[in-house]
Design a protein around this motif. Structure first.
Motif, PDB file in Angstrom:
ATOM      1  N   ALA A  80      -1.893   4.997   6.151  1.00 53.18           N
ATOM      2  CA  ALA A  80      -1.380   4.448   7.404  1.00 53.18           C
ATOM      3  C   ALA A  80      -2.465   4.513   8.469  1.00 53.18           C
ATOM      4  O   ALA A  80      -2.641   3.569   9.251  1.00 53.18           O
ATOM      5  CB  ALA A  80      -0.144   5.221   7.837  1.00 53.18           C
ATOM      6  N   GLY A  81      -3.217   5.609   8.492  1.00 53.70           N
ATOM      7  CA  GLY A  81      -4.315   5.743   9.450  1.00 53.70           C
ATOM      8  C   GLY A  81      -5.377   4.685   9.229  1.00 53.70           C
ATOM      9  O   GLY A  81      -5.804   4.003  10.169  1.00 53.70           O
ATOM     10  N   LEU A  82      -5.757   4.506   7.950  1.00 56.18           N
ATOM     11  CA  LEU A  82      -6.784   3.507   7.647  1.00 56.18           C
ATOM     12  C   LEU A  82      -6.265   2.095   7.891  1.00 56.18           C
ATOM     13  O   LEU A  82      -7.016   1.183   8.196  1.00 56.18           O
ATOM     14  CB  LEU A  82      -7.205   3.630   6.170  1.00 56.18           C
ATOM     15  N   ASN A  83      -4.953   1.957   7.743  1.00 55.91           N
ATOM     16  CA  ASN A  83      -4.311   0.653   7.832  1.00 55.91           C
ATOM     17  C   ASN A  83      -4.247   0.123   9.265  1.00 55.91           C
ATOM     18  O   ASN A  83      -4.140  -1.074   9.485  1.00 55.91           O
ATOM     19  CB  ASN A  83      -2.898   0.800   7.260  1.00 55.91           C
ATOM     20  N   ILE A  84      -4.304   1.058  10.234  1.00 55.65           N
ATOM     21  CA  ILE A  84      -4.092   0.639  11.631  1.00 55.65           C
ATOM     22  C   ILE A  84      -5.071  -0.449  12.049  1.00 55.65           C
ATOM     23  O   ILE A  84      -4.668  -1.480  12.595  1.00 55.65           O
ATOM     24  CB  ILE A  84      -4.202   1.852  12.576  1.00 55.65           C
ATOM     25  N   GLY A  85      -6.338  -0.230  11.755  1.00 48.90           N
ATOM     26  CA  GLY A  85      -7.352  -1.218  12.117  1.00 48.90           C
ATOM     27  C   GLY A  85      -7.044  -2.579  11.514  1.00 48.90           C
ATOM     28  O   GLY A  85      -7.034  -3.601  12.205  1.00 48.90           O
ATOM     29  N   GLY A  86      -6.735  -2.562  10.210  1.00 44.28           N
ATOM     30  CA  GLY A  86      -6.432  -3.803   9.509  1.00 44.28           C
ATOM     31  C   GLY A  86      -5.191  -4.484  10.056  1.00 44.28           C
ATOM     32  O   GLY A  86      -5.120  -5.711  10.163  1.00 44.28           O
ATOM     33  N   LEU A  87      -4.245  -3.643  10.446  1.00 44.38           N
ATOM     34  CA  LEU A  87      -2.987  -4.147  10.988  1.00 44.38           C
ATOM     35  C   LEU A  87      -3.232  -4.879  12.298  1.00 44.38           C
ATOM     36  O   LEU A  87      -2.701  -5.967  12.548  1.00 44.38           O
ATOM     37  CB  LEU A  87      -2.072  -2.956  11.226  1.00 44.38           C
ATOM     38  N   VAL A  88      -4.061  -4.272  13.146  1.00 40.99           N
ATOM     39  CA  VAL A  88      -4.388  -4.899  14.437  1.00 40.99           C
ATOM     40  C   VAL A  88      -5.089  -6.232  14.183  1.00 40.99           C
ATOM     41  O   VAL A  88      -4.723  -7.267  14.742  1.00 40.99           O
ATOM     42  CB  VAL A  88      -5.272  -3.956  15.286  1.00 40.99           C
ATOM     43  N   ALA A  89      -6.047  -6.215  13.257  1.00 37.19           N
ATOM     44  CA  ALA A  89      -6.760  -7.452  12.949  1.00 37.19           C
ATOM     45  C   ALA A  89      -5.797  -8.500  12.403  1.00 37.19           C
ATOM     46  O   ALA A  89      -5.836  -9.672  12.811  1.00 37.19           O
ATOM     47  CB  ALA A  89      -7.858  -7.165  11.926  1.00 37.19           C
TER      48      ALA A  89
ATOM     49  N   ILE B 283       0.832  -1.212   0.000  1.00 32.79           N
ATOM     50  CA  ILE B 283       0.000   0.000   0.000  1.00 32.79           C
ATOM     51  C   ILE B 283       0.864   1.258   0.000  1.00 32.79           C
ATOM     52  O   ILE B 283       0.679   2.163  -0.805  1.00 32.79           O
ATOM     53  CB  ILE B 283      -0.926   0.011   1.232  1.00 32.79           C
ATOM     54  N   TYR B 284       1.819   1.302   0.929  1.00 31.86           N
ATOM     55  CA  TYR B 284       2.650   2.509   1.055  1.00 31.86           C
ATOM     56  C   TYR B 284       3.426   2.757  -0.225  1.00 31.86           C
ATOM     57  O   TYR B 284       3.508   3.877  -0.725  1.00 31.86           O
ATOM     58  CB  TYR B 284       3.627   2.391   2.237  1.00 31.86           C
ATOM     59  N   PHE B 285       4.001   1.706  -0.776  1.00 36.57           N
ATOM     60  CA  PHE B 285       4.803   1.853  -1.990  1.00 36.57           C
ATOM     61  C   PHE B 285       3.961   2.429  -3.130  1.00 36.57           C
ATOM     62  O   PHE B 285       4.342   3.394  -3.776  1.00 36.57           O
ATOM     63  CB  PHE B 285       5.401   0.510  -2.411  1.00 36.57           C
ATOM     64  N   ARG B 286       2.804   1.823  -3.343  1.00 34.33           N
ATOM     65  CA  ARG B 286       1.998   2.246  -4.490  1.00 34.33           C
ATOM     66  C   ARG B 286       1.534   3.700  -4.348  1.00 34.33           C
ATOM     67  O   ARG B 286       1.590   4.471  -5.301  1.00 34.33           O
ATOM     68  CB  ARG B 286       0.791   1.328  -4.669  1.00 34.33           C
ATOM     69  N   LEU B 287       1.091   4.056  -3.154  1.00 34.31           N
ATOM     70  CA  LEU B 287       0.607   5.430  -2.958  1.00 34.31           C
ATOM     71  C   LEU B 287       1.737   6.443  -3.078  1.00 34.31           C
ATOM     72  O   LEU B 287       1.615   7.456  -3.753  1.00 34.31           O
ATOM     73  CB  LEU B 287      -0.051   5.556  -1.575  1.00 34.31           C
ATOM     74  N   LEU B 288       2.839   6.146  -2.406  1.00 34.03           N
ATOM     75  CA  LEU B 288       3.940   7.104  -2.402  1.00 34.03           C
ATOM     76  C   LEU B 288       4.532   7.254  -3.802  1.00 34.03           C
ATOM     77  O   LEU B 288       4.829   8.356  -4.250  1.00 34.03           O
ATOM     78  CB  LEU B 288       5.023   6.649  -1.410  1.00 34.03           C
ATOM     79  N   ARG B 289       4.666   6.147  -4.505  1.00 34.48           N
ATOM     80  CA  ARG B 289       5.199   6.201  -5.866  1.00 34.48           C
ATOM     81  C   ARG B 289       4.325   7.116  -6.737  1.00 34.48           C
ATOM     82  O   ARG B 289       4.825   8.013  -7.407  1.00 34.48           O
ATOM     83  CB  ARG B 289       5.233   4.799  -6.467  1.00 34.48           C
ATOM     84  N   GLY B 290       3.011   6.885  -6.679  1.00 30.16           N
ATOM     85  CA  GLY B 290       2.094   7.684  -7.500  1.00 30.16           C
ATOM     86  C   GLY B 290       2.176   9.166  -7.157  1.00 30.16           C
ATOM     87  O   GLY B 290       2.297  10.016  -8.037  1.00 30.16           O
TER      88      GLY B 290
ATOM     89  N   LEU C 224      -0.028   8.596   1.789  1.00 29.43           N
ATOM     90  CA  LEU C 224       0.610   7.543   2.565  1.00 29.43           C
ATOM     91  C   LEU C 224       0.175   7.620   4.021  1.00 29.43           C
ATOM     92  O   LEU C 224      -0.168   6.622   4.658  1.00 29.43           O
ATOM     93  CB  LEU C 224       2.126   7.700   2.482  1.00 29.43           C
ATOM     94  N   LEU C 225       0.124   8.829   4.526  1.00 28.43           N
ATOM     95  CA  LEU C 225      -0.259   9.029   5.920  1.00 28.43           C
ATOM     96  C   LEU C 225      -1.723   8.640   6.137  1.00 28.43           C
ATOM     97  O   LEU C 225      -2.065   7.968   7.109  1.00 28.43           O
ATOM     98  CB  LEU C 225      -0.048  10.507   6.249  1.00 28.43           C
ATOM     99  N   ALA C 226      -2.554   9.052   5.184  1.00 28.69           N
ATOM    100  CA  ALA C 226      -3.971   8.700   5.295  1.00 28.69           C
ATOM    101  C   ALA C 226      -4.132   7.188   5.265  1.00 28.69           C
ATOM    102  O   ALA C 226      -4.895   6.610   6.046  1.00 28.69           O
ATOM    103  CB  ALA C 226      -4.750   9.342   4.150  1.00 28.69           C
TER     104      ALA C 226
END
Lengths: 354, 322, 315
Positions: C244-253, C196-203, C240-242
């Protein structure tokens, strides 16, 4: 303020000999999906130290590409350049980027059209000024900051010590353009390229910025290339003017000479189609029919011929070379039927009609 | 145009306010003017002075906070949705950016015919004939242009298309908002000439909003100068440019660059920039930058008053003609 | 700035209150009766009623909620019916494990994705860019619970590079073997984030590098590396930051799933056990805690937004 300025080296008078910039047969071509586009096509000119040259043209004339080519600033991935640009002793065409980086910001600087997009929105003004100072001079952090504040006050920004901490979005459009000028002037360049520096600005702010540029230019003995679409902007603030059309310089002369006896029908047409406040209202403008040629498939003869009222068969088939006016060797034009000779009598200049 | 005839467009004490956070910005702060049939009124001023908002409020794209707009004696303000839409056929607006104001997915023929299709005034051959006539009137070849999409045209041609669309319902009033600002000088001249021709041909009445003083002078019979939401000066074009009475008009004119090296460059350049419309200066809004401001200017709002025939100025100390 | 943060903080309080109510209601909808779990299925109705009273379960539901909420403010999340451990204690033991997993995975994810995005954005459609874009696209299709199964099969069971399931050692006991066990799950967790981070930041970098202010920065003579890090990266990192915020929930799961599959005694492991045993106070406590962590992390991300782009705080 004076001690900050002393740390910046002004060119001494002994150095001021010979032209600063020599552009010879410059050709800049972009590769596009439709084919290769020659935006600057065989342009040659010289620029003296401290001289101000206006480059006038409409959109697509190649004036912006020319300015960026002179600096070597175009992306190399899709651009090819031939010819020669000699800045002082350095050849710009084909130079290594490391060589160019020593000149960029230090000896040649650029002011862009829209300060809203040319300033980094998330970087404080201070760093946008000091980063080139730190790079090109031996100043430390504190000296660079003091110089930045001094530069801001030189370009007429009130309370510069506070403004230096601001982000671009906290300033008005006119103030932002002053900031970009301060950035460009930071290392006292010998050549300033100003690309439409006042186009988005209001008239009163435009006047302020143009006055600022010319006063800084004479105070610093800096050469300026002023790129604009507006003949009014260059009329009183340049030594010489080059008129561009479809990638070529079609006429070049001292500013006085150009306005007094222009030879190229395009220059005249441009002038006549510009409304002026000195004309009575409802003055019929003499518009130029049609539109500029497609630079991917340029016409074989004179590029202006399809829109020119004086065009002959020769114009349509043979490209006119840039030649000198008999009365004035510094006056160049590219036309088979120039206004003064071929059409003398029947055509008067726009000025003469008033 | 004489004083006895009733104005075709009448703007009375128009104000437009926006909310910006908790603050209220008065973009247009009570302006009144009349435009007579067949006349072009130029509206000039610097960015943020409220000239575009005025234009948008006249056609009610922007809802006026108070005041009245009358077209041929009929109130436009206060009309309901349906009535407003009907009334809008007699008053049309043309915008600055010709490319983005045209639907990229529709063919030129359909773009121009859009108002006809909405009102179902014409169908079939008659509709096609009207579209042809309009495209020819704006200098486009209907056979070549009609079936193409806007992206195939240059900025100047797109502006011609939007003029054709604006004229298809035969409006009486046309509001032009910076309609030539995005165009090159040579194309700008073509469009300005076209506007003059169409005005004569269709008997149009124009409000021509622009920041370029030379362009405004060229097309206008009368010019109104705006500063920070108020009118400073209204006068016949040649009068206003020859004998500006308001210090702001003088400052604006002195800052204009002319393509003439003989013209002196010394300016009465204004210092600073306009104050914020959130908290405008008391009294005369220009007084903070005015070279001839006095105490009275801070306490008393100058009303627009006639200093010469048809020449109105809102200043306590105007420059009167010799 | 202060005003902006205060506003956000107030909103945060409101959110947490709503979350606590939601969790409370949800847990009370869980099937099963805690008294049956504690006393066994064959006990008398009377005994159950007594226990109900002891646990306060006979009170109206809203008063139970406020009792629970009141206790939370005193740092008391209750006590498990089964293990008799306080919930706070369970959290104190289990949470550091999740934190370790998530921190390692995010450090890995950022230190892989940022340089990779920069290198790709330098030459869009270059070899590196095409390879990394295609690979990331393929990985996007694989959820972590599939990857972990294959990773364990390959690296633990077949090659014995990493210890297999159930070999967790606390960090305090043996840091080296702890890290050894944690690397595989952390890396698996990192994969999703890297993509996710790579694709967003690259774009965003490609877009930013075409901005006029980058040309301006070049015209000052600044080096490409300086321009990339000081001028391009910051304005490009908003998405990327946005994310990361959305990712937190998924990361915990994701962490919970991985823990459960590898028998790592983190919060996920504890939560699944409590749910199975209808240990509703523990479920409530753990869920609320996780919710608080997610909300607080998002608050921190909001704050980071204002640092990355100063315009945001002033709107």
């Amino acid at each position: 303020m004076s001690n900050e300025q002393s740390s910046i080296a002004f060119p001494s008078t002994e150095e001021l000999s010979g032209p600063l910039l020599r552009v010879k047969d410059l050709r800049t071509t972009f590769s596009t999906p439709r084919g290769s586009l020659t935006a600057v096509d065989g342009v040659s000119f010289e620029l003296g130290r401290g001289e101000t040259l206006g480059i006038v043209g409409e959109s697509g004339s190649g004036k912006t590409v020319l300015a960026r080519s002179v600096m070597g600033l175009l992306p190399r991935s899709n651009t090819t350049q031939t010819g020669s640009i000699l800045f002082e002793e350095t050849e710009i065409v084909g130079a290594q980027e490391a060589t160019l980086r020593e000149i960029w910001g230090a000896k040649i600087a650029m002011v862009f059209q829209d300060p809203m997009t040319s300033l980094n929105p998330v970087v404080r003004i201070q760093r946008q000024i000091t980063e080139s100072l730190r790079l090109h001079t031996s100043m430390d952090r504190a000296e660079a900051k003091a110089t930045a504040i001094s530069l801001l006050s030189q370009v007429g920004i009130p309370s510069p010590a506070e403004r230096v901490r601001a982000y671009p979005f906290q300033l008005s459009g006119g103030m932002r353009q002053r900031v970009t000028i301060a950035i460009a002037l930071a290392c006292s360049p010998r050549l300033l390229l100003a690309d439409e520096p006042t186009t988005g600005l209001d008239v009163t702010v435009q006047a302020q910025i143009l006055d600022l540029l010319s006063s800084l230019q004479s105070a610093r003995q800096m050469a300026v290339i002023l790129v604009t679409h507006d003949l009014g902007v260059v009329a009183t603030r340049t030594d010489r003017i080059a008129v561009m059309y479809a990638g070529h310089i079609v006429e070049m002369a001292s500013t006085k000479r150009l306005f007094a006896s222009m030879a190229m029908p395009y220059t005249q047409a441009l002038l006549r189609s510009t409304p002026r406040i000195s004309q009575p209202s409802h003055t019929r403008l003499i518009a130029i029919d049609g539109r500029p040629p497609d630079l991917i498939n340029p016409p074989s003869g004179c590029a202006f011929a399809p829109r020119c009222t004086y065009a002959t068969d020769q114009c349509r088939s043979e490209r006119p070379p840039l030649r000198t006016a008999p009365e004035d060797p510094t006056h160049l034009f590219a036309c088979w039927n120039p206004l003064q000779t071929g059409n003398a009598g029947s055509i008067t200049t726009a000025k003469g009609e008033n | 145009m004489s004083a006895e005839t009733a104005p075709l467009l009448s703007v009375k004490d128009l104000t437009v306010s926006f909310k910006k956070g908790r603050q209220v910005v008065q973009a247009v702060a009570g302006i009144s003017f009349d435009v007579y049939e067949g006349e072009t009124l130029g509206l000039v001023g610097e960015s943020g002075c409220g000239k575009s908002t005025t234009g948008r409020a006249i056609v009610r794209i922007e809802e006026p906070t108070s005041g009245e707009v009358l077209v041929a004696g009929k109130r436009l303000t206060g009309l309901g949705r349906g009535e407003l839409r009907r009334a809008r056929t007699s008053i049309q607006m043309i915008f600055q950016d010709p490319v983005s104001s045209l639907n990229p997915r529709r063919r030129v023929n359909d773009i121009v015919a859009e108002p006809i299709d909405i009102w179902k005034t014409e169908t079939g051959d008659q509709r096609a004939a009207t579209v042809r006539e309009m495209l020819e009137a704006v200098g486009l070849d209907p056979d070549v242009a009609g079936d193409r999409y806007p992206r195939e045209f240059s900025g100047g041609q797109c502006q011609r298309i939007s003029i054709a669309r604006a004229l298809v319902m035969k409006p009486k009033v046309l509001i032009c908002d910076e309609m030539v600002s995005a165009l090159d000088v040579s194309v700008q001249a073509q469009i300005l000439n076209l506007v003059e021709d169409l005005k004569a041909k269709y008997g149009l009445t124009l409000v021509f909003i622009a920041h370029d003083l030379a362009v405004v002078k060229n097309v206008s019979d009368r010019v109104a100068v705006m500063y920070l939401g108020r009118l400073c000066e209204v006068a016949p074009s040649d009068d206003l440019y020859a004998l500006p009475a308001h210090p702001y008009t003088q400052a604006l004119l002195s800052a204009v660059v002319e393509p003439d090296p003989e013209k002196a460059t010394s300016h009465v350049t204004l210092t600073g920039e306009p104050p914020s419309p959130i908290n405008p200066p008391s009294g005369c809004r220009f007084r903070t930058r005015c070279p001839s401001a006095q105490e009275r200017c801070a306490s008393e709002v100058p009303e627009l008053r006639e200093i010469a025939p048809r020449h109105q100025v809102a200043c306590h100390f105007p420059t009167l003609r010799p | 700035m202060a005003k902006f943060l205060l506003k956000r903080l107030l909103a945060l309080m409101g959110i947490l209150l709503l979350v606590s109510l939601g969790i409370f209601m949800l847990v009370h909808l869980l099937p099963g009766d805690p008294t049956t779990t504690i006393l066994g299925p064959n006990n008398t109705a009377h005994n159950r009623a007594v226990l109900m009273q002891q646990l306060g379960l006979n009170k109206p539901i809203w008063s139970q909620y406020f009792l629970w909420l009141g206790n939370i403010f005193h740092g008391n999340l209750g006590q498990s019916f089964i293990t008799h451990q306080t919930v706070t204690n369970t959290l104190a033991n289990a949470f550091p494990i999740d934190l370790e997993l998530i921190v390692i995975s995010q450090v890995v994810a950022l230190s892989v994705s940022i340089p990779l995005a920069i290198a790709s954005a330098k030459k869009p459609n270059g070899l590196l860019d095409r390879v990394s874009t295609t690979t990331s696209f393929a990985l996007l299709a694989l959820p972590p619970f599939i990857i972990i199964v294959f990773a364990v099969l390959i690296f633990s069971i077949h090659f014995h590079v990493f210890p297999g399931p159930g070999s967790y050692v606390p960090f305090s006991q043996d840091p080296i073997s702890n890290l050894h066990t944690m690397i595989l799950p952390s890396l698996v967790l990192a994969i999703g984030s890297v993509v996710i981070y790579f694709r967003l930041l690259r774009g965003d970098l490609i877009t930013t590098l075409q901005e006029e202010f980058i040309v301006m920065a070049r015209s000052k003579g600044l080096s490409n590396r300086y321009i990339m890090w000081r001028h391009a990266l910051r304005p490009s990192s908003l998405s990327l930051l946005a994310a990361a915020g959305l990712n937190i929930g998924g990361l915990v799961a994701g962490a919970f799933v991985v823990e459960f599959l590898l028998a790592i005694p983190g919060l996920g492991y504890a939560l699944v056990n409590s749910i199975q045993q209808v240990d509703y106070l523990a479920v409530q406590g753990v869920t609320l805690f996780v919710a608080v962590v997610v909300v607080v992390l998002n608050f921190i991300i909001d704050f980071l937004f204002t640092i990355v782009d100063p315009r945001i705080a002033r709107e």
